[in-house]
Design an enzyme around this catalytic site. Structure first.
Site, mmCIF file in Angstrom:
data_model
loop_
_atom_site.group_PDB
_atom_site.id
_atom_site.type_symbol
_atom_site.label_atom_id
_atom_site.label_comp_id
_atom_site.label_asym_id
_atom_site.label_seq_id
_atom_site.Cartn_x
_atom_site.Cartn_y
_atom_site.Cartn_z
ATOM 1 C CG PHE A 159 83.377 21.550 -12.946
ATOM 2 C CD1 PHE A 159 83.184 20.196 -13.173
ATOM 3 C CD2 PHE A 159 84.227 22.257 -13.784
ATOM 4 C CE1 PHE A 159 83.823 19.554 -14.229
ATOM 5 C CE2 PHE A 159 84.868 21.625 -14.842
ATOM 6 C CZ PHE A 159 84.663 20.268 -15.064
ATOM 7 C CG ASP A 236 78.859 25.945 -14.398
ATOM 8 O OD1 ASP A 236 78.227 25.301 -15.264
ATOM 9 O OD2 ASP A 236 80.091 25.898 -14.277
ATOM 10 C CE1 TYR A 261 82.259 19.548 -22.393
ATOM 11 C CE2 TYR A 261 82.732 21.685 -23.381
ATOM 12 C CZ TYR A 261 82.826 20.803 -22.315
ATOM 13 O OH TYR A 261 83.475 21.190 -21.181
ATOM 14 C CE LYS A 262 80.399 19.146 -19.253
ATOM 15 N NZ LYS A 262 80.688 19.948 -18.075
ATOM 16 N NE ARG A 410 79.754 12.447 -14.153
ATOM 17 C CZ ARG A 410 80.205 13.584 -14.674
ATOM 18 N NH1 ARG A 410 80.147 14.697 -13.981
ATOM 19 N NH2 ARG A 410 80.747 13.598 -15.875
HETATM 20 C C1 LIG Z 1 82.003 20.520 -17.934
HETATM 21 C C2 LIG Z 1 81.985 21.682 -17.021
HETATM 22 C C3 LIG Z 1 82.776 22.813 -17.264
HETATM 23 C C4 LIG Z 1 83.729 22.769 -18.421
HETATM 24 O O1 LIG Z 1 84.424 23.903 -18.709
HETATM 25 P P1 LIG Z 1 85.254 23.929 -20.089
HETATM 26 O O2 LIG Z 1 85.835 25.265 -20.153
HETATM 27 O O3 LIG Z 1 84.295 23.598 -21.181
HETATM 28 O O4 LIG Z 1 86.287 22.848 -19.998
HETATM 29 C C5 LIG Z 1 82.639 23.888 -16.426
HETATM 30 N N1 LIG Z 1 81.786 23.857 -15.355
HETATM 31 C C6 LIG Z 1 81.031 22.769 -15.093
HETATM 32 C C7 LIG Z 1 80.091 22.741 -13.932
HETATM 33 C C8 LIG Z 1 81.116 21.647 -15.902
HETATM 34 O O5 LIG Z 1 80.386 20.562 -15.647
#
Ligand SMILES: *Cc1c(COP(=O)(O)O)cnc(C)c1O
Length: 445
Positions: A159, A236, A261-262, A410
């Site tokens: 990511f 992560d 938030y996911k 996706r």
């Molecule tokens: C959504 C996501 C993030 C998001 O990071 P934020 O600081 O909440 O914007 C980080 N890593 C992964 C793998 C994600 O899918």
């Protein structure tokens, strides 16, 4: 046959048994819709769907892995908090309950979502900030132990925020990034990791579920590979927390962070959680040393002395209001159990792939996710060079997925809030729109 993107047909998944003799296309559609309705009736988690705002409309939501739907109870809970707690208790609210909330929620996430004993998980900053704090703590800690450990190992398709953080920390600390080239329809495999780690590795950063392909890493095996090389590992968990069972303690995690938030439906920008294995806590120091991480916080002493425990990974005043909505989803997960959530998640992605094979493969769509559900998290990536246009038109029809370059649609299937009929409606719409786009292209040609 939906050909797995970038993989030989030999590795293609075993298909669900077809009804024989093979029916005409319209009958196939009917059979699939009937299957979806039967699956919804048989689904032991179906009642959870009625607990989300908007799930009773015709909108198809394929983005619960990016921003989960709001639980109805969360709307009420937040309002009640604003009136009664904030409005009624004012600053007195900090006395006990608000101060404890980041740790209490952390323990609940630990118990029901990530397999962590109490005292190792805290809810706090954004995912990015928590990842930064943990990465820096790990890189510095390793350097103190062994000055030759200066490499951070990470997949080159991880990511963006993870890759950018690693780049920044390497520059800041004179460390080096070892980018592991990964297959984009998979992710960081044990073979790739084993070849990348060694006596110079300080830290391995890995996603449990790839945000792109949904590749589900064998987190226990990868952690072991990192440890055998003397490295620490940071997981992560953004795309697995609330979708795939996690056993942080049993799988030997050192550090982890994940979004709320996911799949945990905490709302836009709700604070993330961090996990630090208990015996590592006193050894690691995070870089944003603020008063919430200091021992005897309200003594307001002259110098910073960190708490001995997980509280040292806090920095400033925690975003209490942002922590409230996720409680409703934690209650649902505590009730259902992650094993049942995963079982439905697999059934949803299998059904989506079956439909894609039937409806979309003839139009040239390929699978960008692992065909084997044991190697796949809660979403599915479908490839076609027309997907950018297709996704834009799907949004106009209230079919909400994600476009990911190059050519990826996706489809996120949040297990608590998605129905099989919704999956059917959504993929039928993808077929209609893709046909439309291809017909226009042919007309132009
Ligand atoms: C959504 C996501 C993030 C998001 O990071 P934020 O600081 O909440 O914007 C980080 N890593 C992964 C793998 C994600 O899918």
């Amino acid at each position: 046959m939906l050909e797995p993107h970038g993989q030989s047909v030999a590795t293609a998944r075993r298909r669900r048994a077809e009804p024989a003799p093979r029916p005409r296309v319209s009958r196939v559609l009917d059979a699939r819709l009937a299957y979806a309705r039967r699956a919804d009736r048989a689904d032991g988690l179906a009642h959870f769907r009625t607990r989300f705002v908007g799930a009773d409309t015709d909108l198809v939501y394929f983005d619960g892995n990016s921003l989960g739907r709001p639980p109805i109870a969360a709307v009420e809970g937040v309002e009640r908090f604003l009136r009664e707690q904030w409005g009624g208790r004012l600053i007195r609210g900090w006395d006990e309950s608000w101060l404890r909330l980041p740790l209490e929620l952390g323990d609940r996430i630990g118990a029901s979502v990530i397999g962590a004993k109490p005292g190792q998980t805290v809810v706090g900053d954004s995912t990015t900030v928590l990842l930064y704090k943990l990465m820096r703590a790990a890189v510095d800690g390793q350097r103190r132990r062994d000055p030759n450990r200066v490499e951070i190992v990470i997949g080159d398709d991880d990511f963006p925020t993870d890759r950018y953080l690693v780049e920044g920390i390497a520059a800041e600390r004179g460390a080096r990034v070892r980018w592991v080239p990964v297959d984009r329809s998979r992710g960081l495999t044990p073979e790739l990791l084993a070849a990348a780690v060694g006596p110079r590795t300080a830290l391995v950063v890995a996603s449990h579920v790839s945000y792109r392909s949904a590749y589900l890493a064998d987190a226990a095996l990868l952690s072991r590979i990192a440890h055998d090389a003397g490295a620490l590992v940071l997981w992560d968990l953004c795309h697995s927390a609330g979708s795939v069972p996690i056993e942080a303690d049993a799988w030997g995690f050192d550090l982890a962070a994940g979004c709320t938030y996911k799949y945990l439906n905490g709302g836009p920008g709700s604070p993330a959680f961090a996990y630090v294995r208990d015996d590592l806590q006193p050894l690691l120091r995070q870089p944003i040393q603020g008063w919430f991480g200091s021992a005897d916080q309200f003594a307001m002493g002259p110098g910073y002395r960190p708490e001995p425990d997980i509280r040292r990974f806090q920095s400033g005043t925690p975003p209490i209001v942002g922590m409230l909505a996720m409680v409703s989803t934690l209650e649902m997960i505590e009730d259902a159990g992650m094993a049942a959530v995963r079982e439905k998640s697999v059934a949803l992605t299998e059904f989506a792939i079956d439909l894609a094979e039937e409806l979309l493969a003839p139009l040239g769509v390929t699978l960008g996710s692992p065909p084997d559900p044991a190697e796949r998290g809660g979403h599915v990536l479908l490839h076609h060079d027309a997907m950018r246009e297709v996704n834009a038109r799907l949004w106009e029809r209230d079919v909400i997925g994600d476009y990911r370059d190059p050519g990826g649609l996706r489809i996120g299937l949040a297990p608590l809030s998605t129905s099989f009929e919704e999956v059917h409606r959504g993929l039928t719409a993808v077929q209609t729109v893709l046909r439309e786009v291809l017909a226009e292209r042919a007309g132009l040609g």
